[in-house]
Design an enzyme around this catalytic site. Structure first.
Site, PDB file in Angstrom:
ATOM      1  N   GLU A   1      39.514  33.478  46.097  1.00  0.00           N
ATOM      2  CA  GLU A   1      38.259  33.376  46.840  1.00  0.00           C
ATOM      3  C   GLU A   1      38.039  31.937  47.325  1.00  0.00           C
ATOM      4  O   GLU A   1      37.447  31.713  48.371  1.00  0.00           O
ATOM      5  CB  GLU A   1      37.090  33.853  45.960  1.00  0.00           C
TER       6      GLU A   1
ATOM      7  N   HIS B   1      58.897  43.313  29.838  1.00  0.00           N
ATOM      8  CA  HIS B   1      59.385  44.636  30.207  1.00  0.00           C
ATOM      9  C   HIS B   1      58.865  45.080  31.561  1.00  0.00           C
ATOM     10  O   HIS B   1      59.005  46.225  31.911  1.00  0.00           O
ATOM     11  CB  HIS B   1      58.963  45.655  29.146  1.00  0.00           C
TER      12      HIS B   1
ATOM     13  N   LYS C   1      30.086  42.090  53.226  1.00  0.00           N
ATOM     14  CA  LYS C   1      28.770  42.642  52.865  1.00  0.00           C
ATOM     15  C   LYS C   1      28.090  43.249  54.091  1.00  0.00           C
ATOM     16  O   LYS C   1      27.477  44.308  54.008  1.00  0.00           O
ATOM     17  CB  LYS C   1      27.887  41.543  52.255  1.00  0.00           C
TER      18      LYS C   1
END
Lengths: 489, 489
Positions: free
Chosen positions: B292, B321, B421
């Site tokens: 960000e 793994h 937004k």
């Protein structure tokens, strides 16, 4: 203008793949990849470096196994899991690492009811503080322990097992009565588990990262009340769909999108963004599936290649505040996978409002990416139940396999992991050698390193840990090279 | 030959930065970046686009705040948190998203005792099923709810808050008695919370992603029994260390390593691998902090740039793994950060053996990468306590800030998130418009899209969700463009 061409759906499969914002894949010849996949499903030795068949697709549809014997064994294990008597317990402790843990952990988090039949606790570490923290609330008298290791020799699982046995011993409970092994036939773990409550097999033709639909996943999940029949059915319907011709085949199209978007060399990371809160572990699962399968330096005929697809992600609505800034404005190196459910089990007005906001967050982010020419893939699930999850996992499994065909690499071995295991064993020996080389005279790391033939920096790191755990004394110098270490007095 | 040059340590700081396997940073001029950081700490308006100061460093050392008034306010909040009476409760429910949730969640997971004073439950989603699952075990009579939103207008937090209030109402408990707001002074949330138990401020000069040492982090953590004084002390000692000249400054060196390793354009992802089991959430926290802050397309003087550092990771021994195969053999596009503790609180022989295996797993992996010329960074913590964690967070905070100076970008705004937004609000309106456009006659998505002026694909997606949630009827066609939707009869 139609949006049909880029939206793939299929009767009976609860998953829609929407490639409207993904690059065109018309130039990718998928036919050879699908032919190779058909051969794999037919029993070819697709894992050439290890000389093994690759059979996770048979687990969902035993009739497709290459022999009646294999089909019969798969069915027997399913029956054995159904009939298994776990005794009195409210907790299942799964001891395993990597492929033996990530799938069951994700599926439990995604699917378990709010009051599960039994809760699942996963021990996938050898960090002593971490193990103590995980085991602290585990009551041996009410817990069934499942120890999962295909090879039965995994160092971490063996150490974790001994820690679990010590936890049982402290409480005076009998471990063998409450212990189940899931391991390869004839493995050292199988021998160790001779007196345990039960042993279930992992076939040599099932890799850890594709073992969710083997006993590794099915046993703990069914014990925790998850409908594994539905999970298998979802995977089976997706397997059927993904055998179709390329144009109608979502796994082929997805693999081709990855290929084109990353220019055949993984230039775009797969960012996995489920707008399903309980799917937070999905990116971690797919990370293993894709990166262990595709991060390879040798083609199947031995040529040098540089392959791999980085995978990361989190969960959708939280990422609106984290990843989105970079994915939208920063480096253009990602291919976002939006994953959402359209159906919701309960629908009060407030819940519907929340669902609409969640969808709008997804659509807003998708649109924001498209508006700056950044690709994405959207996967719509009918719901968040086991059938949808099985279909989703099977989609990614096959897309990874088909991508490996495009890249001409073996998706089913992991030579780097095997080398890492050997390097770990060497370091463990070096650790012991340095500890043994200490004596009463304080000397620098370089002196001790020379005694045992080791890089001084590495020796200093081992000595720092030995002194922090009270197995060496240290006189701290001005600089690390001036620290002097001796045996504990 | 000495290994000193590449190992940074400092009296009183429980963190050692080991750059032995990282690229040389000699060519990077760090002086201007440090000068800019000094100006920032002195009160400069470093967040130029939003016209704000950047003051998270003052939170750990109020004497450094640019005015006595600010210092006094910081101290008052610390006192208020200390004196706050949470009443009878065994659970803290934190309602927040992004920067208001990731830090407290990570720190609680990493630091809470096995039997914490209170447990922390984080609600950071608007997925209705996810919210129901999180709230199911939350008993309002024994829970304190903290609602954290700096702006007090975050749509997700407002929706989540209403869902929480409904949960309280169902049980007949009074929400206001058990609710605390953490928000900007004068925000809509502050007004809403007038009758609540308490309100704590988030200053305009604290960004969400650096708010762990503000009330956002300190309030929930101290209520859960975590020693936040130690957390602050750890951050403060690291802040002091990272003000030093470049050669002795771990944040400057780390930022320079990122810069050189990624050729000044983020060509290497930061892979965060804590070999500390309880630090699994660290990569998610740093992902937000770095991506960000650094994923930007405009330099501070308005020039087009392409910046960003991708961050991902998991936890060390499990990744042996999973990620290792690709990081070692596949695409060479990562810079692994190994993070480990050298000290362990309890030390039975079995625990020491596990600790040695854990260290050997780290060393083996580090060595495997170095053997193929792949860089890494190792961070050694004295222990896994709050002081070490505070130092670690402060190290990354400042390294991100200094990297932004090298890249000449504003690390403290998030224009993409703000655009997201707005896009979400537009989509929410479009969702409503499509729902309103339905009538009794079944028509295709294209017809409805035309009625409201929308892309047919997007209309189809909204309609699919409306029908799945019983707010539209659908007659499924052969292809999505042939699906016909109508109002519910």
């Amino acid at each position: 203008m139609s949006f049909d061409r880029s939206i793939l759906r299929h009767t009976g499969v609860q998953l829609v793949l929407d490639l409207s914002d993904a690059p065109d894949t018309g130039g990718v010849d998928l036919a050879p990849a699908l032919a190779a996949m058909a051969a794999l499903e037919g029993g070819a030795v697709a894992n050439v470096s290890e000389g093994r068949q690759v059979g996770h697709y048979w687990l969902r549809d035993p009739a497709r196994a290459p022999s009646d014997a294999i089909a019969g064994r798969i069915r027997t294990v399913l029956d054995d899991i159904d009939r298994f008597d776990a005794g009195e317990c409210d907790t299942v402790l799964l001891v395993g690492i990597g492929g033996s843990a990530l799938g069951p952990e994700f599926a439990f988090d995604a699917l378990a009811s709010a009051r599960p039949t039994r809760r699942l606790v996963v021990l996938d570490t050898v960090d002593p503080a971490g193990m103590a923290h995980i085991l602290h609330p585990v009551d041996p008298s009410r817990t069934l322990a499942i120890v999962a290791s295909k090879s039965g020799t995994t160092a971490e699982t063996r150490t974790a097992l001994r820690t679990v046995e010590a936890h049982w011993a402290e409480s005076g409970a009998c471990f063998a009565d409450k212990a189940v092994a899931v391991t390869g036939i004839g493995s050292p773990l199988a021998a160790l588990a001779a007196g345990w409550r039960a042993t279930f097999p992992v076939w040599e033709w099932v890799g850890g990262r594709t073992s969710l639909t083997s006993a590794v996943g099915l046993l703990p999940l069914s014990l925790c009340g998850i409908d594994t029949t539905e999970l298998l059915a979802g995977a089976r319907t997706m397997d059927a769909w993904t055998r179709q011709v390329p144009a109608d085949n979502p796994a082929a199209q997805l693999a081709a999108v990855w290929w084109v978007a990353g220019r055949g060399r993984g230039d775009r990371a797969l960012v996995i963004q489920p707008y399903i809160d309980r799917y937070q572990g999905l990116s971690r699962y797919i990370q293993q599936l894709a990166m262990e399968s595709l991060g390879k330096c040798t083609s199947r005929d031995g040529a040098d290649v540089v392959q791999g697809l980085a995978v990361y992600g989190n969960k959708g609505s939280a990422d609106q505040h984290a990843l989105l800034q970079q994915l939208q404005d920063g480096r253009d190196d990602a291919l976002v996978h939006f994953i959402a459910t359209v159906g919701h089990p309960t629908t009060t007005p407030l819940q519907l409002e929340a669902a609409d906001l969640q969808l709008s967050l997804l659509e807003g982010t998708r649109d924001a990416l498209a508006s700056v020419g950044r690709p994405s893939v959207t996967i719509q699930l009918a719901d968040a139940g086991p059938r949808s999850l099985g279909a989703l996992i099977a989609l990614f499994e096959r897309a990874v396999g088909l991508y490996a065909e495009l890249a001409d690499i073996n998706a089913y071995d992991q030579p780097g992991v095997e080398r890492g295991k050997r390097a770990t064993a060497q370091h463990l020996a070096a650790h012991g050698a340095i500890a043994d080389a200490l004596d009463a005279t304080p000397v620098t790391a370089a002196v001790l390193a020379q005694r045992v033939g080791m890089d001084p920096g590495r020796a200093w790191r081992i000595l720092t840990q030995l002194s922090a755990t009270h197995r060496a004394s240290v006189i701290t110098g001005e600089r690390p090279s001036e620290d002097r270490f001796s045996s504990v007095g």
